[in-house]
Motif scaffolding. Sequence first.
Motif, mmCIF file in Angstrom:
data_model
loop_
_atom_site.group_PDB
_atom_site.id
_atom_site.type_symbol
_atom_site.label_atom_id
_atom_site.label_comp_id
_atom_site.label_asym_id
_atom_site.label_seq_id
_atom_site.Cartn_x
_atom_site.Cartn_y
_atom_site.Cartn_z
ATOM 1 N N THR A 1 2.414 -1.236 18.586
ATOM 2 C CA THR A 1 1.778 -1.722 19.990
ATOM 3 C C THR A 1 1.909 -1.320 20.736
ATOM 4 N N LYS B 1 8.667 -3.009 7.421
ATOM 5 C CA LYS B 1 9.362 -4.269 7.832
ATOM 6 C C LYS B 1 10.795 -4.115 7.861
ATOM 7 N N GLU C 1 2.642 -6.064 3.770
ATOM 8 C CA GLU C 1 1.643 -6.573 4.753
ATOM 9 C C GLU C 1 2.465 -6.354 5.775
ATOM 10 N N VAL C 2 3.575 -6.024 6.159
ATOM 11 C CA VAL C 2 3.952 -5.705 7.310
ATOM 12 C C VAL C 2 3.303 -3.929 7.698
ATOM 13 N N ARG D 1 -0.586 -3.226 7.758
ATOM 14 C CA ARG D 1 -0.506 -3.585 9.758
ATOM 15 C C ARG D 1 0.003 -2.080 10.474
ATOM 16 N N ARG E 1 -2.750 0.890 9.664
ATOM 17 C CA ARG E 1 -3.308 0.881 10.917
ATOM 18 C C ARG E 1 -3.976 1.159 12.172
ATOM 19 N N LEU E 2 -2.308 0.507 11.736
ATOM 20 C CA LEU E 2 -1.994 1.113 13.800
ATOM 21 C C LEU E 2 -1.436 2.448 13.798
ATOM 22 N N GLY F 1 9.057 -3.736 11.684
ATOM 23 C CA GLY F 1 7.694 -4.650 12.987
ATOM 24 C C GLY F 1 6.799 -3.371 13.560
ATOM 25 N N ILE F 2 6.207 -4.123 14.149
ATOM 26 C CA ILE F 2 5.108 -3.548 14.921
ATOM 27 C C ILE F 2 4.889 -2.742 16.058
#
Lengths: 246, 294
Positions: free
Chosen positions: A137, A8, A159-160, A163, A166-167, A132-133
Amino acid sequence: MRIAIVGKGGSGKTTTAAVVARALARDGVPVIALDGDTNANLGISLGIGLDATEALVSLRERLDLGAADHAADVDALLQRFGSSAPDGVRLAVVTRVERPEPGCPCCGLSVERLLTQLADTGHTVVADLEAGIGTLTRMASGGLDTAVVVAEPTPRSIEVGARAARLARERGATRVVVVANRSRDEDDVAAVRAAIDADEVVGIPDDEAIVRADREGESPLDTDPDAPAVRALVELAGSLSPHAVR
Amino acid sequence: LSHTEPTGRSTATHPADAALRLAFVGKGGAGKSSIVGTFSRLLARRVGAPVLILDSDPMPGLAYSLGVEPDDAGPPTEAVAAGPEGGPRYVLRDDWPPHQLVERVATRAPDGVRLLQVGKCSEAGLSQPALHAYQQVIDALVPDAGPSVTRGLDVGCGSEPALRDWHVVGDLPGGTRQPFMGWGRFAATFLVVVEPTAKSVLAARRLAHLATGWSHGRTFSVQAVANKIRDEADADWIAEHTRLEVVGAVPWDAEVAAADRAGRAPLDHAPSSAAVVAVGRLLERLLGPREGTA
């Protein structure tokens, strides 16, 4: 080796990237620090100063105005849009060009592809990705080796981070290390560990030395090398080194 | 740096003269969401009318500061249809004008705040139809938008005022790339949240610079909100280095940090904390002297 620092905004990615890059370079590893944040500021944490960092960013932006020359290949790009940082780190700023020239190698570059191209030159690349992600992506499968996920012990940061972890795994990262940043105690580290799926969790203590360096716009490696958070980040770098025995 | 006048509130031609059209921008982690959550709820209490938050940050976060559950759902796909030849790819369907979208989709947050989120950036990426739907709400709220895009804005919802008279607060993506690529078009005032750090100042300078190139003949102002400051000297330092007028100064506050860690709204966790009080002062300054509600 390709190391991507994600998390984040404000979680401490840039400080982590900068200390890791310089500590690896001190260890004799050829290092490129790749600033993949559109709001490029890695130079500040590396210790080249606010003005020099700002100048690198504007240099890149001048491409959009037609006021700067494009680079013909990756090496030229490193020369033209890069800068020497302490300890032998080469810093590359590659913020996206809004008005790219068709077919131009330095415009067509994306951070996610450049990570691999620069690593192919034999360097260890430490990439400070955009908050962020988004970059993950867009990254192709197999586009990174190690993901360092920086998360503070707050729900929104975790939370960020979850994700991103995982990504990164989906994109083929062979190692996911979580930095539980600004941890005040073991409970903070445990909160991060419980919520983010990772191979390792490294706690970095909440440390006024980092706050002070941030305010001054300097590298904590220069201002406070013995501070607990700085030592912990140097230790992290040791474990990330291609020389490390795992 | 101000594009309308050097000091004070914007005099941009936004509707009803009373409705605020604010967009909070700044470096990631500077405290945008925390301030937006607190500011919007205090504003709704103060004016006794609904406040619309446009949340275009692709990451979750504002929900925590507002006191609602995080939700990844953006505007629903069924609200849009394929656009006309040569026009946008998707348009809002006739039975989903902007006020309907707000009425049906925006999350109801405490104190009368409505939170309209663009599809959060899931691992699958953003939903294009949802993005277009959201952009059309922004289009409609642009101060000088023509009649074709303001369809439905004059219609109130039940006893509520028409959407064009609502106060609108934007929580824009962190960093410098996105605020001036469409998300901030509704704003008459950009508030850059700045911490007393070199990186935060660099982001603020770049945002101010980008704003200059973005104006497209629009009038709007760019001002700074100093956040997490330790003393008055920090606010002065921020004013000096960003060359922006500092219209609010929010102190570093352990209670806000504790609220963050607990995942709670500062207004619920520490309503009388110094930081919340300072956000209230910012609100009064931006509202200025005015009679009751809009």
